[in-house]
Design a protein around this motif. Structure first.
Motif, mmCIF file in Angstrom:
data_model
loop_
_atom_site.group_PDB
_atom_site.id
_atom_site.type_symbol
_atom_site.label_atom_id
_atom_site.label_comp_id
_atom_site.label_asym_id
_atom_site.label_seq_id
_atom_site.Cartn_x
_atom_site.Cartn_y
_atom_site.Cartn_z
ATOM 1 N N THR A 37 0.833 -1.211 0.000
ATOM 2 C CA THR A 37 0.000 0.000 0.000
ATOM 3 C C THR A 37 0.865 1.256 0.000
ATOM 4 O O THR A 37 0.572 2.220 -0.717
ATOM 5 N N LEU A 38 1.938 1.267 0.781
ATOM 6 C CA LEU A 38 2.827 2.432 0.803
ATOM 7 C C LEU A 38 3.506 2.642 -0.548
ATOM 8 O O LEU A 38 3.682 3.775 -0.990
ATOM 9 N N ILE A 39 3.866 1.550 -1.202
ATOM 10 C CA ILE A 39 4.473 1.658 -2.534
ATOM 11 C C ILE A 39 3.470 2.273 -3.511
ATOM 12 O O ILE A 39 3.794 3.192 -4.264
ATOM 13 N N LYS A 40 2.254 1.780 -3.465
ATOM 14 C CA LYS A 40 1.217 2.221 -4.405
ATOM 15 C C LYS A 40 0.735 3.653 -4.107
ATOM 16 O O LYS A 40 0.626 4.478 -5.012
ATOM 17 N N VAL A 41 0.452 3.939 -2.857
ATOM 18 C CA VAL A 41 -0.192 5.206 -2.494
ATOM 19 C C VAL A 41 0.808 6.349 -2.266
ATOM 20 O O VAL A 41 0.574 7.481 -2.677
ATOM 21 N N CYS A 42 1.923 6.041 -1.620
ATOM 22 C CA CYS A 42 2.878 7.094 -1.246
ATOM 23 C C CYS A 42 4.107 7.141 -2.138
ATOM 24 O O CYS A 42 5.039 7.897 -1.860
ATOM 25 N N ASP A 43 4.119 6.322 -3.197
ATOM 26 C CA ASP A 43 5.249 6.279 -4.129
ATOM 27 C C ASP A 43 6.566 5.923 -3.446
ATOM 28 O O ASP A 43 7.628 6.421 -3.829
#
Length: 91
Positions: A39-45
């Protein structure tokens, strides 16, 4: 002997003061490390390494700043984190 002149210049810089906000991610007993990392990879780049480090900080410290920026950029990101079942807030 020559005369040595000292020339001094003053440079005035105009800085735009932009209030920086933070998304704080909180620990929970529900989500897996893989879910938080993805989720952090997807949402926060985040890079995979950043996301993994943030998930460990959250796990051991209870919270971690996962993104810093202007409110208008952070609001939709925080909403996506919440929609993914994570616990986060903007400060």
């Amino acid at each position: 002997m020559g005369t040595q002149e000292k020339v001094s210049e003053e440079l005035l810089l105009e800085e735009e003061v932009v209030k920086q906000n933070e998304i704080i991610l909180f620990n929970d007993d529900v989500n897996t490390f893989d879910h938080v990392i993805n989720t952090l990879i997807k949402v926060c780049d985040h890079t995979p390494e950043q996301a993994e480090q943030c998930s460990l900080i959250v796990h051991y410290n209870g919270k971690c700043t996962v993104k810093t920026g202007v409110y208008s950029d952070l609001k939709p990101r925080c909403s996506k984190l919440l929609d993914a079942g994570l616990s986060a807030e903007i400060i």
